[in-house]
Motif scaffolding. Structure first.
Motif, PDB file in Angstrom:
ATOM      1  N   GLN A 178       0.824  -1.207   0.000  1.00  0.00           N
ATOM      2  CA  GLN A 178       0.000   0.000   0.000  1.00  0.00           C
ATOM      3  C   GLN A 178       0.856   1.255   0.000  1.00  0.00           C
ATOM      4  O   GLN A 178       0.584   2.206  -0.750  1.00  0.00           O
ATOM      5  N   THR A 281      -9.509   4.048  -0.321  1.00  0.00           N
ATOM      6  CA  THR A 281      -8.301   4.594  -0.925  1.00  0.00           C
ATOM      7  C   THR A 281      -8.606   5.066  -2.338  1.00  0.00           C
ATOM      8  O   THR A 281      -9.042   4.277  -3.190  1.00  0.00           O
ATOM      9  N   SER A 283      -7.044   6.608  -5.851  1.00  0.00           N
ATOM     10  CA  SER A 283      -5.726   6.499  -6.478  1.00  0.00           C
ATOM     11  C   SER A 283      -5.706   7.146  -7.852  1.00  0.00           C
ATOM     12  O   SER A 283      -6.740   7.292  -8.519  1.00  0.00           O
ATOM     13  N   SER A 801      -2.073   8.412  -4.093  1.00  0.00           N
ATOM     14  CA  SER A 801      -3.179   7.738  -3.406  1.00  0.00           C
ATOM     15  C   SER A 801      -3.461   8.439  -2.091  1.00  0.00           C
ATOM     16  O   SER A 801      -2.587   9.088  -1.505  1.00  0.00           O
ATOM     17  N   THR A 803      -5.648   7.437   1.556  1.00  0.00           N
ATOM     18  CA  THR A 803      -6.423   6.464   2.318  1.00  0.00           C
ATOM     19  C   THR A 803      -7.067   7.150   3.516  1.00  0.00           C
ATOM     20  O   THR A 803      -6.387   7.853   4.275  1.00  0.00           O
TER      21      THR A 803
END
Length: 806
Positions: A178, A281, A283, A801, A803
């Motif tokens: 991640q 998340t 992206s 990204s 999260t």
């Protein structure tokens, strides 16, 4: 195979099964006296100083007990470790000394941690199982820095600490994937110097080499089961951790579908923790790929026995290559149940991946030199080319504690896949970079059924401990290949020429149907001497490989039915709590190679072959940094497509001798390292052309180096800067060593920032892969199969990204 040899093999198999059952039954409590059990209550342990959570997990694994903790209790606490003879309770007490925590039994062989009464008598603990028998059902404890775990899943041998493992292995965590914005397995293995990609990042499929030998996605296991994961691309959002094991691994998981011998990769699925999880998340990947991923985990019922974990992904958009568009979708549901004696798990998933204008390897004709990669600035794949893949899979696993010393485990998996490609080869015919575009419609439908079951038991014979494993496995896969060819048109590698979309086919390809059946029975015993400072694993696996094929409904002549017993030996000795040395000898039976579409004997199946590895090494664990140094030798037959005749087949033998160094951890507070280097001396012998004997095997770089670093900026809490460098030396394209690609480098940079906003945890990540936008040939194919051809590096790619935890 003669009737006599078949009968002998049958007798050997029946003898092993009988011996394994006798050994398994001998560990019944009725066979061990009470006085003897009291004598072995204390044993020797070696746990290095380090983070408290890591020390406790290691001790619990060595003691064979389960431990449940709240991760919040572990933060900021360290342990001085221990070395000597202790009971379980004494060992935990020594490790917990000064921590303000105490041990609390919850069931036979199970413990939890609570705050000592003097600190908080009313503190309520929500336990999370961090150590258990099963590598599939228990989450691996993260090593210092959180990028790898201390334990590696080893199939029938269970889950073991990397210091007690008689081979080289690294297990990467989901946090690593991640934080690096890794979308597929190809992105994650960029951390490992022993693993290299041999197909373009923007191609139809992913393929790798380990220690110089090829490994297909079909050979990547899912919770120990081969062939369950998607065939062409594996999304990282479904994985809790990824085990990379070096060397033939048939003993622990059985023969892999494509017969990988350099090593194995195993994905462990995600499971719900006791703390509820809801993360989204968002992206972005250049040029315009935008996506979102949802990760939800919940536990229900008494003692949170039932768990649910869902991961879903959708990402779509254009890449950095001209007229290339990628659309991927993934949905995986993980279910589990954890009782006192029964642990069950299930994973059900569906993935789809659509790629327009996927890149191909660049084939080099006999009269053509190696093209100049710096001049390849545009996508040489035609805009009408495509790759459509769809995979639906399910896997089930479970364990049952028959008694304190005997465990039954089993797993089963299925997969149905439909693949549709419209593609063309890129075969350069001259120095100018010209090639002919011959469109080919290629379809492949696959069906997989696989299962494994076994018994694992523990017993003591005098001063020697035993961990006995008896396992049986079965794998079935059938697939159908078909398609058609179309009229050709000219193009150029440096200046691509658009050609018309295919019209009426000029030729219909044969329909080839193939069935693979692999079965095996394995028996292993890990003997512990000197209070388990010396561990010796002796094992053998009987394997049967049966392959049948039909072309347009007519039975093929290249089918076979072979069997073999493959022995394995592994030895680990603890010189000190932080140092161990190891050695192994492994044999593996592999399915025969299949002639590629670029050969005139396309789809011909060759007989199985045997590979052999000898390896010695040393491991160092300081508690916050780990190092593995190994030397290995792997032998197997070599294969090549003859440049003059176009026939694919065996051509001598190859031997890879190498040295491997890997490191991971957090050697200084806030500084993490991950990477290593590999040196390979690869030599060909007994080739069809004696002048090639002694040459270097193709597609095998002499040096491979990876080094990644992370730095937590002290002045800005939550800010981390990252960097990574990757290097491979030059490679030959053919066994004659007449054509060679230069060495290459790639540099990546990144940053992430973790903070809280409105009571929510937020992490922002940004990374740039191939910062210098270097254009290089990064691979000359896979040297031990049909995949000769050049792989072009991916252009500079920006990844973003964010999260948010709810």
């Amino acid at each position: 195979m003669s009737a006599v040899s078949t009968e002998c093999a049958s007798l050997r198999l029946r003898s092993w099964v009988y011996l394994g059952l006798v050994m398994g039954l001998s560990v019944s409590p009725l066979a061990i006296s009470t006085s003897y059990a009291q004598e072995v209550e204390r044993r020797s342990y070696a746990v290095p100083a380090g983070e408290l959570g890591a020390a406790l997990t290691r001790f619990a694994g060595q003691a064979g007990v389960s431990l449940s903790v709240d991760p919040a209790l572990m933060q900021g606490r360290r342990s001085e470790g221990l070395s000597g003879s202790y009971s379980v309770e004494e060992g935990f007490a020594r490790l917990l000394q000064g921590s303000g925590l105490q041990l609390q039994p919850v069931r036979a062989g199970g413990y939890t941690l609570v705050a000592a009464p003097a600190q908080s008598a009313a503190l309520q603990i929500a336990p999370i199982t961090v150590v258990g028998v099963s590598p599939q059902l228990a989450s691996g404890e993260r090593y210092a820095g959180g990028q790898v775990t201390m334990q590696t899943s080893q199939g029938m041998l269970g889950s073991r600490d990397f210091m007690d493992t008689p081979f080289s292995a690294t297990t990467y965590t989901s946090e690593t994937a991640q934080n690096q914005n890794a979308r597929t397995l190809l992105d994650l293995i960029a951390n490992d110097p022993s693993v290299r990609s041999t197909n373009p990042a923007g191609g139809r499929f992913e393929q790798f080499t380990i220690r110089g030998f090829s490994l297909f996605n079909t050979d990547v296991a899912f919770n120990g089961l081969y062939g369950v994961l998607p065939t062409y691309s594996i999304d990282m959002e479904m994985a809790d951790r990824v085990d990379v094991i070096k060397g033939p691994s048939q003993l622990i998981n059985g023969i892999s579908p494509r017969g990988a011998v350099g090593g194995g990769i195993n994905l462990v699925s995600k499971r719900a923790a006791d703390t509820p999880l809801t993360e989204f998340t968002g992206s972005y990947a250049s040029n315009s790929q935008v996506g979102g991923a949802l990760d939800v985990g919940r536990r229900f019922g008494e003692d949170n026995r039932f768990g649910l974990r869902f991961n879903g992904v959708r990402q779509a958009g254009d890449t950095e290559w001209d007229h290339q568009h990628v659309d991927r979708e993934m949905a995986v549901l993980g279910l589990d149940y954890r009782g006192e004696r029964v642990r069950l798990g299930a994973d059900i998933g569906h993935t789809e991946r659509d790629t327009d204008a996927p890149q191909e390897r660049v084939l080099i004709g006999a009269a053509a030199p190696i093209p100049d990669a710096d001049r390849v600035n545009d996508n040489y794949a035609q805009a009408w080319s495509k790759a459509r893949t769809e995979d639906t899979f399910a896997a089930f696993n479970g364990e049952y504690d028959i008694n304190e010393d005997l465990l039954f485990y089993g797993a089963a998996g299925v997969r149905e896949s439909d693949h549709d490609f419209l593609r063309h080869n890129v075969s350069i015919i001259n120095e100018a970079g010209d090639f002919n575009v011959q469109p080919r419609d290629f379809t492949r439908d696959e069906s997989v059924r696989t299962a494994t079951a076994g018994l694992r038991s523990w017993l003591q014979t005098g001063p020697v401990s035993h961990e006995l494993n008896l396992a049986a496995s079965y794998f079935y896969m059938d697939f159908t290949n078909g398609g058609a060819r179309y009229a050709t048109g000219p193009s150029n590698l440096y200046d691509p020429v658009p050609t018309p979309a295919p019209g009426a086919p000029t030729r219909i390809d044969n329909e080839v149907y193939t069935e693979n059946r692999f079965s095996g029975v394995a028996l292993a015993d890990t003997l512990g001497f000197m209070d388990d400072r010396l561990l010796v694993t002796l094992g053998a696996r009987w394997q049967r490989v049966k392959v049948d094929d039909w072309t347009n409904g007519i039975k093929g002549e290249t089918a076979y039915d072979e069997e073999k017993v493959s022995p394995s030996v592994g030895v680990v000795y603890r010189l000190a709590p932080e140092v161990s040395i190891y050695a192994n000898y492994m044999e593996g039976l592999s399915q025969g190679k299949i002639a590629p579409s670029t050969s005139i004997n396309e789809d011909e199946i060759f007989a199985p072959f045997v590979s052999r590895q000898v390896e010695v090494g040393a491991k160092y664990d300081r508690g916050d940094v780990g190092v593995t140094l190994s030397a290995f030798r792997i032998r197997q037959p070599a294969y090549e497509t003859d440049a003059a005749t176009g026939v694919f087949g065996p051509n001598g033998k190859r031997e890879n001798r190498g040295i491997e160094l890997s490191t991971f951890g957090e050697p200084w507070q806030g500084v993490r390292l991950l990477g290593g280097l590999m040196y390979i001396d690869s030599e060909l012998t007994a080739t069809n052309d004696p002048t090639e004997d002694g040459n270097r095997a193709p597609a095998t770089p002499e040096y491979s180096v990876n080094l990644g670093a992370e730095w937590d900026v002290p002045a800005v809490r939550g800010l981390t800067l990252t960097a990574r460098g990757i290097h491979s030396s030059s490679q030959y394209l053919d066994q004659a060593n007449s054509k060679k690609i230069d060495g290459w480098e790639r540099y990546d940079l990144g940053a992430r920032y973790a903070f809280a906003a409105a009571g929510k945890d937020v992490t922002l990540r940004a990374s740039v892969e191939n910062v210098l936008d270097d254009r290089s040939w990064i691979s000359a194919g896979a040297s031990d199969d049909s995949a000769a051809g050049l792989t072009l590096s991916a252009p500079r790619t920006y990844l973003l990204s964010a999260t948010i935890g709810f």
